[in-house]
Write an enzyme that holds these catalytic residues in place. Sequence first.
Site, PDB file in Angstrom:
ATOM      1  N   TRP A  10      62.901  33.337 -37.260  1.00 35.62           N
ATOM      2  CA  TRP A  10      63.333  34.515 -36.487  1.00 35.62           C
ATOM      3  C   TRP A  10      64.812  34.830 -36.672  1.00 35.62           C
ATOM      4  CZ3 TRP A  10      60.279  33.930 -31.182  1.00 35.62           C
ATOM      5  CH2 TRP A  10      58.943  34.273 -31.409  1.00 35.62           C
ATOM      6  N   HIS A  93      69.075  27.101 -45.749  1.00 37.73           N
ATOM      7  CA  HIS A  93      68.605  28.476 -45.973  1.00 37.73           C
ATOM      8  C   HIS A  93      69.665  29.236 -46.771  1.00 37.73           C
ATOM      9  CE1 HIS A  93      67.331  32.583 -45.267  1.00 37.73           C
ATOM     10  NE2 HIS A  93      66.140  32.093 -44.964  1.00 37.73           N
ATOM     11  N   GLU A  95      70.856  32.066 -46.493  1.00 33.47           N
ATOM     12  CA  GLU A  95      71.862  32.774 -45.675  1.00 33.47           C
ATOM     13  C   GLU A  95      72.944  31.814 -45.199  1.00 33.47           C
ATOM     14  OE1 GLU A  95      69.014  34.599 -43.054  1.00 33.47           O
ATOM     15  OE2 GLU A  95      68.353  35.874 -44.705  1.00 33.47           O
ATOM     16  N   GLY A 171      64.185  39.891 -47.410  1.00 34.03           N
ATOM     17  CA  GLY A 171      64.532  41.088 -46.646  1.00 34.03           C
ATOM     18  C   GLY A 171      64.655  42.349 -47.491  1.00 34.03           C
ATOM     19  N   SER A 211      59.934  38.430 -48.299  1.00 32.59           N
ATOM     20  CA  SER A 211      59.092  39.615 -48.119  1.00 32.59           C
ATOM     21  C   SER A 211      57.593  39.320 -48.102  1.00 32.59           C
ATOM     22  CB  SER A 211      59.434  40.687 -49.167  1.00 32.59           C
ATOM     23  OG  SER A 211      60.786  41.091 -49.027  1.00 32.59           O
ATOM     24  N   GLY A 233      61.172  38.864 -41.590  1.00 34.06           N
ATOM     25  CA  GLY A 233      60.876  40.135 -40.921  1.00 34.06           C
ATOM     26  C   GLY A 233      59.465  40.239 -40.368  1.00 34.06           C
TER      27      GLY A 233
END
Length: 249
Positions: A10, A93, A95, A171, A211, A233
Amino acid sequence: MRTPIIAGNWKMHKTIEEAIDELKKLQPLVKDTTNEVVIYPSFFAVKPCIDTIQGSNISVGVQNMHFEEEGAYTGEVSPKMVGEITRHVLIGHSERRQYYNETDETVNNKMKAAIAHGLCPTLCIGETLEQREAEKTLEIIRTQLGSGLDGFDADKMKDVVIAYEPIWAIGTGKTATKETAQEVHANIRMLLKELFGEETAEKTRILYGGSVKPANIVELMSMDDIDGGLIGGASLKADVFSDIVNFNL
Ligand code: 13P
């Protein structure tokens, strides 16, 4: 036979109240699945989410942690603190690597700390678009996997999950084709075999992320070496995420 894992990351979405609401919607929708379901909410929502899912087949984990047991690390959460409430943790991750300077070395320290504390870490690896276009994908995967698991042996691999998440697919709506993903997953399994032997390689779950949505989960899961998904997402809405969890081959 590897039990599939469908996990929802999330990221920095959902307040405590929103997270609880979504989990309450999700619970009845996934109650019949034989797949493992794990949700990774924000730190604040983790404990309330764990309380909410008591008695259900959903697990809850954290998106990151520090590798030190304790100390002067303002804003960080230690493996000991994580271990007080859950066993599931995402490590490395993209990110975190991109925005918070995580390196293969810190990722390795976190992986070691996770195992030392009896946690189940999911090691995230994946190449950038630039690296893919330069045909460096397999080299990057080898480096990230090898250094992330440096110092590991077959015994320590028992609770480790690998997530292949090509950065260009996160994403962006651009999923890797099933063939592209399978090629990398097969390669990861081959590297695991080189490092830890056939038995460990065959047992380790390798998730795909980037995705993933209800429209592509079946084709991805039809591939030999894809053992589940790490979903961003499309995990935020219970009705969409449950369609992924309840995929039928
Ligand atoms: P998306 O599913 O939004 O592409 O995110 C993937 C991801 O980063 C999961 O960790």
